[in-house]
Enzyme design. Structure first.
Site, PDB file in Angstrom:
ATOM      1  CG  ASP A  66       2.256   4.230  -9.129  1.00  0.00           C
ATOM      2  OD1 ASP A  66       1.035   4.198  -8.874  1.00  0.00           O
ATOM      3  OD2 ASP A  66       3.121   4.205  -8.246  1.00  0.00           O
ATOM      4  CG  ASN A 134      12.488   2.134  -1.654  1.00  0.00           C
ATOM      5  OD1 ASN A 134      11.517   2.887  -1.747  1.00  0.00           O
ATOM      6  ND2 ASN A 134      12.838   1.295  -2.615  1.00  0.00           N
ATOM      7  CG  HIS A 136       8.970   3.815  -3.858  1.00  0.00           C
ATOM      8  ND1 HIS A 136       9.201   2.463  -3.783  1.00  0.00           N
ATOM      9  CD2 HIS A 136       7.644   3.967  -3.663  1.00  0.00           C
ATOM     10  CE1 HIS A 136       8.054   1.839  -3.561  1.00  0.00           C
ATOM     11  NE2 HIS A 136       7.104   2.732  -3.480  1.00  0.00           N
ATOM     12  CD  GLU A 141      11.569   1.131  -6.401  1.00  0.00           C
ATOM     13  OE1 GLU A 141      11.691   1.767  -5.333  1.00  0.00           O
ATOM     14  OE2 GLU A 141      11.036   0.011  -6.473  1.00  0.00           O
TER      15      GLU A 141
HETATM   16  C1  GLP Z   1       3.603   1.395  -3.822  1.00  0.00           C
HETATM   17  C2  GLP Z   1       3.093   2.562  -4.673  1.00  0.00           C
HETATM   18  C3  GLP Z   1       3.352   3.884  -4.028  1.00  0.00           C
HETATM   19  C4  GLP Z   1       2.948   3.808  -2.572  1.00  0.00           C
HETATM   20  C5  GLP Z   1       3.824   2.825  -1.841  1.00  0.00           C
HETATM   21  C6  GLP Z   1       3.475   2.675  -0.377  1.00  0.00           C
HETATM   22  O1  GLP Z   1       4.815   0.888  -4.214  1.00  0.00           O
HETATM   23  N1  GLP Z   1       3.615   2.597  -6.004  1.00  0.00           N
HETATM   24  O2  GLP Z   1       2.653   4.896  -4.709  1.00  0.00           O
HETATM   25  O3  GLP Z   1       3.071   5.076  -1.972  1.00  0.00           O
HETATM   26  O4  GLP Z   1       3.732   1.567  -2.462  1.00  0.00           O
HETATM   27  O5  GLP Z   1       2.441   1.743  -0.202  1.00  0.00           O
HETATM   28  P1  GLP Z   1       1.596   1.624   1.090  1.00  0.00           P
HETATM   29  O6  GLP Z   1       0.755   2.840   1.158  1.00  0.00           O
HETATM   30  O7  GLP Z   1       0.765   0.390   0.918  1.00  0.00           O
HETATM   31  O8  GLP Z   1       2.538   1.541   2.232  1.00  0.00           O
END
Ligand code: GLP
Length: 239
Positions: A66, A134, A136, A141
């Site tokens: 992404d 959440n 995702h 989402e």
């Molecule tokens: C972001 C990314 C996800 C990631 C998530 C968790 O929103 N788009 O791919 O898995 O956050 O982030 P973190 O690893 O910093 O908790």
């Protein structure tokens, strides 16, 4: 699904071994990569394995999950920049075989072209995923239909708040992102999900011990035949 509960350091080391094994068996593997704080330990291990001459990405290809809409690759909060800084600039993965969705060109052609490029490369061998608080995956989402390929999403307030720590203020967090869809992710031959810390406990429970529903995007992984999940004790505490 294989669920391994261990500490984050050992999870990173064991996950890195999966890459070592994959790349020795299939040097031209197609890797689906992720951003966020969760994969940082794994990327550190991959850099170390590369420096030690135990792993090479010379013949591999990568596709990231992404990117924020509106951020150029040079923006220090863009996911392209994150990947350059934490992995790409340290290893021998050829630049022409690195893809991150564009945050600037989100035309229908560019989005469909991303899935087409993955297919043309032979499909993803190993897709790495973090987990949003959440539930995702990528930026899919809650409520995102499972049938979508790469598309643009509007980020939820929670996701923007969760990610605001990296920006000077929440107003600077982009409102939209381009992300591989659940369909894109589910096409991968194998999936590796990492989740650490108490903030992920409810998402881990809902994803792996609850019903499969678009309201919890990661729950779709229960339907995939080859998923490995590494959690620490805190993230697994509600299972
Ligand atoms: C972001 C990314 C996800 C990631 C998530 C968790 O929103 N788009 O791919 O898995 O956050 O982030 P973190 O690893 O910093 O908790």
């Amino acid at each position: 699904m294989k669920l391994i509960v261990t500490d984050a350091l050992s999870a990173a080391a064991q996950a890195a071994e999966l890459y070592e094994e994959l790349l020795s068996r299939k040097p031209n593997a197609v890797l689906g990569l992720a951003t966020g704080s969760t994969p940082l330990g794994l990327y550190a291990r991959l850099r170390a394995l590369y420096e030690a001459g135990r792993i090479s990405f010379r013949d591999a290809t990568s596709f990231n999950l992404d990117e924020y809409v509106g951020l150029p690759p040079t923006h220090d909060q863009s996911y392209r920049y994150f990947m350059e800084h934490n992995l790409f600039s340290h290893i021998d993965l050829p630049h022409e075989r690195i893809s991150v969705p564009s945050g600037l060109d989100t035309s229908a052609d560019a989005l469909a072209g991303y899935d087409a490029a993955i297919e043309a490369a032979g499909g993803i061998d190993l897709q790495l995923l973090g987990l949003g608080g959440n539930g995702h995956i990528g930026f899919n989402e809650p409520g995102t239909p499972f049938e979508l390929g790469t598309h643009v999403v509007e980020l939820t307030e929670r996701t923007r708040r969760d990610n605001a720590r990296f920006f000077t203020s929440i107003d600077e967090v982009p409102t939209h992102a381009a992300t591989m869809g659940v369909k894109t992710v589910m096409h991968a031959r194998a999936i590796l999900l990492l989740a650490f810390g108490p903030a992920k406990a409810e998402a881990v429970r809902a994803s792996f011990a609850g019903p499969v529903t678009p309201e919890v995007p990661a729950s779709v992984l229960q339907l995939h035949p080859n998923v490995t999940v590494f959690c620490d004790e805190e993230a697994a505490k509600l299972l």
